[in-house]
Design a protein around this motif. Structure first.
Motif, PDB file in Angstrom:
ATOM      1  N   SER A 105       0.833  -1.215   0.000  1.00  0.00           N
ATOM      2  CA  SER A 105       0.000   0.000   0.000  1.00  0.00           C
ATOM      3  C   SER A 105       0.864   1.259   0.000  1.00  0.00           C
ATOM      4  N   ASP A 106       2.006   1.230   0.695  1.00  0.00           N
ATOM      5  CA  ASP A 106       2.934   2.368   0.641  1.00  0.00           C
ATOM      6  C   ASP A 106       3.515   2.528  -0.767  1.00  0.00           C
ATOM      7  N   GLN A 111       0.851   4.081  -2.925  1.00  0.00           N
ATOM      8  CA  GLN A 111       0.739   5.518  -2.661  1.00  0.00           C
ATOM      9  C   GLN A 111       1.866   6.273  -3.369  1.00  0.00           C
TER      10      GLN A 111
END
Length: 105
Positions: A46-47, A50
């Motif tokens: 998820s990082d 992003q």
């Protein structure tokens, strides 16, 4: 300062120039070029997602638990990925292109 830190400094300190001399050419070889497919690694997928979003890229597929395969047509994508929080950006070597997509269907 702990004993472990003191011992680590005495071992790693003298080896640091050797490690840099060895890893610098390797990093240049693995550095992604503009408009190339890249592997984006971060603390989590998820990082990485992003970072790709903030860097104006497109996610092509997942790459393990901590990464994604991504691409951008805009120059400077890897620098923008690092600025957006990516820990490591590697040349994807064509991963995630047409061949990889057709293998899933």
């Amino acid at each position: 300062m702990g004993l472990f830190v003191m011992v680590a400094r005495h071992i790693v300190g003298p080896l640091l120039p050797v490690l840099v001399a060895f890893l610098a050419p390797l990093a240049l070889f693995l550095a992604p070029r503009d408009r190339a497919t890249v592997i984006v690694l971060a603390a989590s997928a998820s990082d990485a997602a992003q970072a790709v979003t903030l860097a104006d890229g497109a996610i092509l597929s997942r790459f393990g638990a901590f990464g994604l395969i991504a691409r951008s047509e805009l120059p400077g994508f890897s620098a923008r990925l690092y600025s957006a929080g990516a820990m490591l950006v590697l040349d994807g070597g064509g991963r995630g292109g047409c061949l990889a997509q057709s293998a899933r269907s």
